[in-house]
Scaffold this motif. Structure first.
Motif, mmCIF file in Angstrom:
data_model
loop_
_atom_site.group_PDB
_atom_site.id
_atom_site.type_symbol
_atom_site.label_atom_id
_atom_site.label_comp_id
_atom_site.label_asym_id
_atom_site.label_seq_id
_atom_site.Cartn_x
_atom_site.Cartn_y
_atom_site.Cartn_z
ATOM 1 N N THR A 197 0.816 -1.222 0.000
ATOM 2 C CA THR A 197 0.000 0.000 0.000
ATOM 3 C C THR A 197 0.845 1.266 0.000
ATOM 4 O OG1 THR A 197 -1.780 -1.150 1.163
ATOM 5 C CG2 THR A 197 -1.805 1.254 1.275
ATOM 6 N N ALA A 203 0.886 1.596 -4.814
ATOM 7 C CA ALA A 203 0.456 2.619 -3.859
ATOM 8 C C ALA A 203 -0.455 3.663 -4.508
ATOM 9 C CB ALA A 203 1.672 3.291 -3.230
ATOM 10 N N VAL A 206 -4.132 2.439 -5.054
ATOM 11 C CA VAL A 206 -4.978 2.370 -3.860
ATOM 12 C C VAL A 206 -5.036 3.710 -3.126
ATOM 13 C CG1 VAL A 206 -4.589 -0.105 -3.543
ATOM 14 C CG2 VAL A 206 -3.080 1.546 -2.407
ATOM 15 N N PHE A 210 -5.444 2.098 2.990
ATOM 16 C CA PHE A 210 -5.966 0.755 3.192
ATOM 17 C C PHE A 210 -7.486 0.761 3.049
ATOM 18 C CE2 PHE A 210 -2.197 1.175 5.928
ATOM 19 C CZ PHE A 210 -1.406 0.153 5.404
ATOM 20 N N ALA A 255 -8.337 -0.817 -3.134
ATOM 21 C CA ALA A 255 -7.762 -1.173 -1.828
ATOM 22 C C ALA A 255 -8.414 -2.444 -1.286
ATOM 23 C CB ALA A 255 -7.931 -0.024 -0.841
#
Length: 336
Positions: A197, A203, A206, A210, A255
């Motif tokens: 993440t 990264a 998403v 999270f 995510a």
């Protein structure tokens, strides 16, 4: 009169201390963002000692009492490891709460606490030498055993359980019909999820975030899970970028997809690892915060490997680690 009990739970990154009255009601708590990781970094446990001492003094001050009012101080977690305050050997599975109580040791560490601290040991799967053919059956825990004790105490007796404790290091703990811990299995799912993440090309897909309880998307969790099952976690995670670029602009859904892809490894481990003692008739009990708890519930239901899957939601905010430690304390008092 000595009516109070203190519990200390020290993990890798933080320490929590709770003060309980004679009815085992929590009346004060303190937390420090110092755990055994500091000892590993510093090469000594001086900062850990100071942090624990400070938390102990804090809860006494909150309740306006002194150590003269305290009958017992108990500690669990990584505090009993070689980078904690004092190392206590693991108990070998199968291990009951009574076994943990018998193996617990009282140690006086005067620069931390003027009273002896009862250190509760962790549990390991087996004894003996390991090699490339046997190492996978091995696992160990420090801290989750008291959580397991607390959860099992609140569940119907006489049936086997598989407890699922998601986190940075997710623990799966098998318990037999007699309430004995028969094995544990650890994965680094939380750490993997964090790295993917925050520190990979994914990264951006998403949004550096999270999945949350509010944004949880079951369909995407299941899609990530299925993709990882078919193509592996590496391909599945890169596919998150493909999905975000060409099909789904909502990064919160991506995510959820990545969450499912990462959790697929856990499901595979539970089904195939020799570290656990469980079968289809074992009741799965999932404990932890959402969205991890909800995602695991959905994935266990999808797999349908276990016939019974449920969740454990505490009735109050007192950690199960503290409740389990209290139960061990009560057993040691009975044995006196």
């Amino acid at each position: 009169m000595k009516n109070y009990t203190i519990t200390i739970d020290t993990g890798t990154t933080n320490t929590r201390v709770y003060l309980f009255n004679e009815k085992y009601e929590a009346v004060a708590s303190a937390k420090s963002e110092i755990g055994v990781r500091i000892t590993a970094i510093d090469g000594n446990n001086n900062r850990l000692k100071a942090a624990i001492k400070g938390c102990l003094e804090d809860v006494l001050k909150q309740a306006d009492i002194t150590y003269d009012d305290v009958k017992q101080v108990a500690a669990s977690g990584m505090i009993t490891s070689n980078v904690g305050l004092t190392e206590i050997p693991h108990v070998v599975a199968p291990a009951s709460a009574e076994d943990l109580a018998k193996a617990a040791k009282s140690v006086l560490i005067e620069d931390v606490c003027p009273l002896p601290i009862l250190f509760i040991p962790g549990v390991k799967n087996r004894d003996g030498k390991l090699d490339l053919t046997t190492f996978e059956s091995m696992d160990m825990m420090r801290g989750e055993e008291v959580e397991t004790v607390a959860v099992i105490e609140s569940l119907p007796k006489g049936q086997p359980y598989l407890l699922v404790l998601p986190g940075s290091h997710t623990k799966f703990v098998s318990v037999d019909r007699d309430g004995k811990i028969t094995g544990c299995l650890t994965t680094i799912t939380g750490e993997l999820l964090s790295v993917i993440t925050n520190d990979t090309l994914i990264a951006d897909a998403v949004g550096h975030s999270f999945a949350s309880e509010e944004t949880y998307a079951k369909a995407y969790v299941l899609a990530g899970y299925e993709t990882a099952r078919k193509t592996g976690i590496g391909r599945a995670c890169f596919s998150a970028r493909i999905l975000n670029t060409f099909a789904e602009p909502d990064k919160t859904k991506i995510a959820s997809y990545v969450l499912g892809a990462v959790l697929q490894n856990d499901m595979e481990a539970v089904k195939n690892s020799s570290a656990l003692k469980c079968d289809a008739d074992t009741t799965v009990v999932i404990y932890g915060k959402n969205p991890l708890r909800e995602a695991l519930m959905d994935l266990f239901a999808k797999e349908n490997f276990f016939r019974h899957v449920t969740e454990f939601i505490p009735k109050d905010s007192v950690p199960t680690s503290a409740k389990g430690a209290l139960h061990i304390v009560s057993l040691t008092e009975k044995n006196k």
